[in-house]
Design an enzyme around this catalytic site. Sequence first.
Site, PDB file in Angstrom:
ATOM      1  N   LYS A   1       0.959  -1.094  -0.042  1.00  0.00           N
ATOM      2  CA  LYS A   1      -0.037  -0.016   0.000  1.00  0.00           C
ATOM      3  C   LYS A   1       0.866   1.427  -0.145  1.00  0.00           C
ATOM      4  O   LYS A   1       0.757   2.217  -0.862  1.00  0.00           O
ATOM      5  CB  LYS A   1      -0.765  -0.001   1.275  1.00  0.00           C
ATOM      6  CG  LYS A   1      -1.853   1.070   1.551  1.00  0.00           C
ATOM      7  CD  LYS A   1      -2.671   0.766   2.422  1.00  0.00           C
ATOM      8  CE  LYS A   1      -2.285   0.676   3.907  1.00  0.00           C
ATOM      9  NZ  LYS A   1      -1.951   1.564   4.890  1.00  0.00           N
TER      10      LYS A   1
ATOM     11  N   ARG B   1      11.603  -6.045  12.015  1.00  0.00           N
ATOM     12  CA  ARG B   1      10.572  -5.604  13.139  1.00  0.00           C
ATOM     13  C   ARG B   1      10.255  -6.639  13.909  1.00  0.00           C
ATOM     14  O   ARG B   1       9.911  -7.699  13.214  1.00  0.00           O
ATOM     15  CB  ARG B   1       9.593  -4.710  12.383  1.00  0.00           C
ATOM     16  CG  ARG B   1       9.758  -3.372  12.204  1.00  0.00           C
ATOM     17  CD  ARG B   1       8.752  -2.467  11.254  1.00  0.00           C
ATOM     18  NE  ARG B   1       7.272  -2.868  11.837  1.00  0.00           N
ATOM     19  CZ  ARG B   1       6.353  -2.371  11.099  1.00  0.00           C
ATOM     20  NH1 ARG B   1       6.365  -1.096  10.263  1.00  0.00           N
ATOM     21  NH2 ARG B   1       5.050  -2.520  11.616  1.00  0.00           N
TER      22      ARG B   1
ATOM     23  N   ARG C   1      -1.929  -9.564  12.849  1.00  0.00           N
ATOM     24  CA  ARG C   1      -2.156  -8.301  12.145  1.00  0.00           C
ATOM     25  C   ARG C   1      -3.088  -8.229  11.044  1.00  0.00           C
ATOM     26  O   ARG C   1      -3.793  -7.427  10.793  1.00  0.00           O
ATOM     27  CB  ARG C   1      -0.852  -7.697  11.989  1.00  0.00           C
ATOM     28  CG  ARG C   1      -0.082  -7.301  13.039  1.00  0.00           C
ATOM     29  CD  ARG C   1       1.594  -7.045  12.542  1.00  0.00           C
ATOM     30  NE  ARG C   1       1.911  -5.952  11.664  1.00  0.00           N
ATOM     31  CZ  ARG C   1       2.675  -5.790  10.955  1.00  0.00           C
ATOM     32  NH1 ARG C   1       3.862  -6.698  10.749  1.00  0.00           N
ATOM     33  NH2 ARG C   1       2.771  -4.919  10.049  1.00  0.00           N
TER      34      ARG C   1
ATOM     35  N   ARG D   1      -9.282   4.915   9.469  1.00  0.00           N
ATOM     36  CA  ARG D   1      -9.391   3.699   9.831  1.00  0.00           C
ATOM     37  C   ARG D   1     -10.159   3.377  10.832  1.00  0.00           C
ATOM     38  O   ARG D   1     -10.488   2.136  11.359  1.00  0.00           O
ATOM     39  CB  ARG D   1      -7.903   3.696  10.572  1.00  0.00           C
ATOM     40  CG  ARG D   1      -6.609   3.507   9.595  1.00  0.00           C
ATOM     41  CD  ARG D   1      -5.396   3.236  10.405  1.00  0.00           C
ATOM     42  NE  ARG D   1      -5.297   2.017  11.056  1.00  0.00           N
ATOM     43  CZ  ARG D   1      -4.154   1.686  11.508  1.00  0.00           C
ATOM     44  NH1 ARG D   1      -3.158   2.301  11.551  1.00  0.00           N
ATOM     45  NH2 ARG D   1      -4.230   0.300  12.490  1.00  0.00           N
TER      46      ARG D   1
ATOM     47  N   ARG E   1      11.143  -8.865   5.246  1.00  0.00           N
ATOM     48  CA  ARG E   1      11.129  -7.452   5.100  1.00  0.00           C
ATOM     49  C   ARG E   1      12.118  -6.852   6.244  1.00  0.00           C
ATOM     50  O   ARG E   1      12.394  -7.340   7.178  1.00  0.00           O
ATOM     51  CB  ARG E   1       9.555  -6.847   5.742  1.00  0.00           C
ATOM     52  CG  ARG E   1       9.618  -5.516   5.428  1.00  0.00           C
ATOM     53  CD  ARG E   1       8.133  -4.701   5.475  1.00  0.00           C
ATOM     54  NE  ARG E   1       7.729  -4.592   6.791  1.00  0.00           N
ATOM     55  CZ  ARG E   1       6.409  -3.945   6.914  1.00  0.00           C
ATOM     56  NH1 ARG E   1       5.843  -3.357   6.176  1.00  0.00           N
ATOM     57  NH2 ARG E   1       6.030  -3.820   8.119  1.00  0.00           N
TER      58      ARG E   1
END
Length: 218
Positions: free
Chosen positions: A13, A155, A166, A88, A122
């Site tokens: 995104k 992370r 998530r 959101r 990532r």
Amino acid sequence: MRIVIFGPPGSGKGTYASRLAPRLGVPHISTGDILRDEVKSGSELGKSISSYVSSGKLVPDEVVNRVMEKRLSQEDCGRGFILDGYPRTLQQAYFLEGVSKIDFVINLNVPDEVIVRRLSSRLVCRKCGAIYNKITLPPKVDGVCDKCGGGLYQRDDDKPEVIRERIRVYKNEAAPLLEHYRKAGVTVIDFFYEPDEAGRDVSPDTVVDRIIKALKGS
Ligand code: ADP
Ligand code: ZN
């Protein structure tokens, strides 16, 4: 063009929005970036939101709404914008309605397994926040950011179990928003993940080309 982009974590995104924006001549407005900048600035507002941002909890609606209203009133939004990370909650969506019309919603659909695969490889730059991927977008030098020379790290929330959670949280959050926009008659452009013939992710530029085609066609 006033656009809201939705997509689960790892959908690309932010990457697509940042490349789409200059091509459409509108700013890419990342709510996460704006909130993090506010925290960095050390302002009173920044202090009040820092605990939410650092724990990944949603910042209270009235605070985010105030910040976004201010951002959307800036001159560069005159020709439109791409909103990434806002709204959101339904309350934010209702508030946004009072601030600006929305022309399109881009909804990125990516299978859970693809997200898990991507996010668990990532890497993020400690210094400038640039995002890399061990497999699809490696830095030129191992462990070092191409842009600023900062160190890259994984992370904690990019671990598979945490990624699945998530995704679940995202789906619960996005479903009522998408329903809201569909009911309101806003054009929702659904994008479905499609790998290339070799089963690999296609390049961001290819996806952005497809998104632009879809926007022009609707
Ligand atoms: P993430 O996808 O991990 O939530 P973001 O960069 O989008 O990352 O947002 C970072 C943080 O900023 C969130 O964890 C949350 O605390 C806050 N935030 C971002 N967007 C919103 C929003 N629309 N409403 C409330 N809080 C938000
Ligand atoms: Zn960097």
